[in-house]
Design a protein around this motif. Structure first.
Motif, PDB file in Angstrom:
ATOM      1  N   ALA A 122      15.278  16.670 -14.231  1.00 32.63           N
ATOM      2  CA  ALA A 122      16.419  17.489 -14.650  1.00 32.63           C
ATOM      3  C   ALA A 122      17.736  16.877 -14.204  1.00 32.63           C
ATOM      4  CB  ALA A 122      16.280  18.909 -14.095  1.00 32.63           C
ATOM      5  N   GLN A 123      17.731  16.259 -13.021  1.00 32.37           N
ATOM      6  CA  GLN A 123      18.947  15.633 -12.494  1.00 32.37           C
ATOM      7  C   GLN A 123      19.050  14.157 -12.835  1.00 32.37           C
ATOM      8  OE1 GLN A 123      17.683  17.176  -8.515  1.00 32.37           O
ATOM      9  NE2 GLN A 123      19.889  17.455  -8.226  1.00 32.37           N
ATOM     10  N   ARG A 124      17.948  13.587 -13.350  1.00 31.76           N
ATOM     11  CA  ARG A 124      17.853  12.156 -13.659  1.00 31.76           C
ATOM     12  C   ARG A 124      18.096  11.316 -12.406  1.00 31.76           C
ATOM     13  NH1 ARG A 124      21.615  11.108 -18.569  1.00 31.76           N
ATOM     14  NH2 ARG A 124      20.785   8.995 -18.328  1.00 31.76           N
ATOM     15  N   ILE A 125      17.454  11.752 -11.313  1.00 30.95           N
ATOM     16  CA  ILE A 125      17.522  11.059 -10.023  1.00 30.95           C
ATOM     17  C   ILE A 125      16.099  10.766  -9.556  1.00 30.95           C
ATOM     18  CG2 ILE A 125      18.161  11.271  -7.579  1.00 30.95           C
ATOM     19  CD1 ILE A 125      20.422  13.116  -8.433  1.00 30.95           C
ATOM     20  N   ALA A 126      15.899   9.576  -8.983  1.00 35.05           N
ATOM     21  CA  ALA A 126      14.606   9.235  -8.397  1.00 35.05           C
ATOM     22  C   ALA A 126      14.833   8.487  -7.092  1.00 35.05           C
ATOM     23  CB  ALA A 126      13.772   8.385  -9.354  1.00 35.05           C
ATOM     24  N   VAL A 127      13.870   8.626  -6.174  1.00 32.82           N
ATOM     25  CA  VAL A 127      13.940   7.986  -4.858  1.00 32.82           C
ATOM     26  C   VAL A 127      12.862   6.909  -4.796  1.00 32.82           C
ATOM     27  CG1 VAL A 127      13.777   8.333  -2.370  1.00 32.82           C
ATOM     28  CG2 VAL A 127      14.782  10.123  -3.824  1.00 32.82           C
ATOM     29  N   ILE A 128      13.260   5.694  -4.380  1.00 27.89           N
ATOM     30  CA  ILE A 128      12.350   4.551  -4.356  1.00 27.89           C
ATOM     31  C   ILE A 128      11.980   4.176  -2.925  1.00 27.89           C
ATOM     32  CG2 ILE A 128      12.113   2.093  -4.936  1.00 27.89           C
ATOM     33  CD1 ILE A 128      13.915   2.452  -7.253  1.00 27.89           C
ATOM     34  N   GLY A 129      10.739   3.757  -2.739  1.00 31.98           N
ATOM     35  CA  GLY A 129      10.290   3.188  -1.466  1.00 31.98           C
ATOM     36  C   GLY A 129       9.434   1.965  -1.739  1.00 31.98           C
ATOM     37  N   TYR A 130       9.348   1.046  -0.765  1.00 29.64           N
ATOM     38  CA  TYR A 130       8.584  -0.176  -0.979  1.00 29.64           C
ATOM     39  C   TYR A 130       8.123  -0.761   0.353  1.00 29.64           C
ATOM     40  CZ  TYR A 130      13.389  -1.739  -0.190  1.00 29.64           C
ATOM     41  OH  TYR A 130      14.651  -1.888   0.322  1.00 29.64           O
ATOM     42  N   TRP A 131       7.058  -1.537   0.299  1.00 32.99           N
ATOM     43  CA  TRP A 131       6.605  -2.352   1.426  1.00 32.99           C
ATOM     44  C   TRP A 131       5.843  -3.557   0.886  1.00 32.99           C
ATOM     45  CZ3 TRP A 131       1.363  -2.548   1.118  1.00 32.99           C
ATOM     46  CH2 TRP A 131       0.650  -1.396   0.715  1.00 32.99           C
ATOM     47  N   VAL A 132       5.763  -4.593   1.720  1.00 30.46           N
ATOM     48  CA  VAL A 132       5.102  -5.839   1.327  1.00 30.46           C
ATOM     49  C   VAL A 132       4.043  -6.178   2.371  1.00 30.46           C
ATOM     50  CG1 VAL A 132       5.448  -8.309   0.905  1.00 30.46           C
ATOM     51  CG2 VAL A 132       7.168  -6.660   0.127  1.00 30.46           C
ATOM     52  N   LEU A 133       2.895  -6.639   1.915  1.00 29.83           N
ATOM     53  CA  LEU A 133       1.827  -7.040   2.829  1.00 29.83           C
ATOM     54  C   LEU A 133       2.264  -8.249   3.661  1.00 29.83           C
ATOM     55  CD1 LEU A 133      -1.186  -6.616   0.397  1.00 29.83           C
ATOM     56  CD2 LEU A 133      -0.807  -5.302   2.497  1.00 29.83           C
ATOM     57  N   PRO A 134       1.746  -8.378   4.880  1.00 31.35           N
ATOM     58  CA  PRO A 134       2.207  -9.440   5.785  1.00 31.35           C
ATOM     59  C   PRO A 134       2.182 -10.836   5.185  1.00 31.35           C
ATOM     60  CG  PRO A 134       0.807  -7.911   6.978  1.00 31.35           C
ATOM     61  CD  PRO A 134       0.740  -7.507   5.523  1.00 31.35           C
ATOM     62  N   GLU A 135       1.108 -11.160   4.464  1.00 30.92           N
ATOM     63  CA  GLU A 135       0.969 -12.522   3.942  1.00 30.92           C
ATOM     64  C   GLU A 135       1.928 -12.817   2.786  1.00 30.92           C
ATOM     65  OE1 GLU A 135      -2.322  -9.994   1.999  1.00 30.92           O
ATOM     66  OE2 GLU A 135      -1.325 -10.150   3.947  1.00 30.92           O
TER      67      GLU A 135
END
Length: 200
Positions: A103-116
């Protein structure tokens, strides 16, 4: 290739590829996906900066976590992607839209990367790819991300991807490994109308 899901509301089948990466949904029925997810969320560097609301310590917990994400994706509330090498299929990490507010056209992003996979620009490339998908396919106007104050690597990733620093969220996330103490986070955001960041 990108799946257009803006009108369907079903984000569980989303797929996008580019910048030397492939983003595809995590599969809770895949033992390989469960193992990669477990390695990611139990990695000491991940735990230094993140404290999940529901602790994940074993494969059963990892599978339950992925199943919950798949259900929420099917409802259009989230979209969780495995970052993958498009040639070998090797998992490299995770990027997801943790909170999609249509409805607000908003999204929250998160991320992580594996050690290698660290030190190869994986997070930066994945965030650029996911942001473009969020604007073009989800139809979002604003994408937000936050990270613990002091997490300079995540801060640089956000800045390289055109997510401007907007301020400090006081006491907004748990301290590492605790659920009775809080720490501050940096808030970054990018608008669909912002200029495209320079090439990686």
């Amino acid at each position: 290739m990108t799946a257009n899901l803006r009108d369907s509301g079903n984000l569980s089948a989303a797929l996008t590829e580019g910048l030397g990466l492939r983003l595809c949904p995590w599969d809770p029925d895949s033992d390989a996906d469960v193992e990669a997810w477990l390695r990611g969320v139990t990695d000491p560097e991940f735990q230094r900066w993140n404290t999940p609301i529901v602790p994940i310590t074993d494969r059963a917990g990892a599978r339950d976590s992925l199943r919950t994400r798949a259900i929420r994706a099917a409802e259009g509330a989230t979209a969780a992607f495995r970052i993958t090498d498009p040639q070998s299929g090797t998992p490299l990490g995770h990027i997801g839209f943790n909170d999609i507010r249509q409805a607000q056209r908003i999204a929250v992003i998160g991320y992580w990367v594996l050690p290698e996979a660290r030190g190869q620009g994986v997070a930066t490339r994945a965030l650029r790819l996911a942001a473009r998908w969020g604007f073009d396919e989800l139809g979002m106007h604003r994408l937000e991300l936050d990270h613990a104050v002091g997490h300079e690597v995540s801060c640089r990733v956000a800045q390289k991807c055109g997510f401007l620093a907007e301020g400090i969220l006081r006491g907004s996330i748990f301290e590492a490994g605790r659920r009775d103490a809080f720490r501050d986070a940096h808030l970054h955001a990018r608008l669909a109308t912002d200029p495209e960041p320079s090439a990686v």
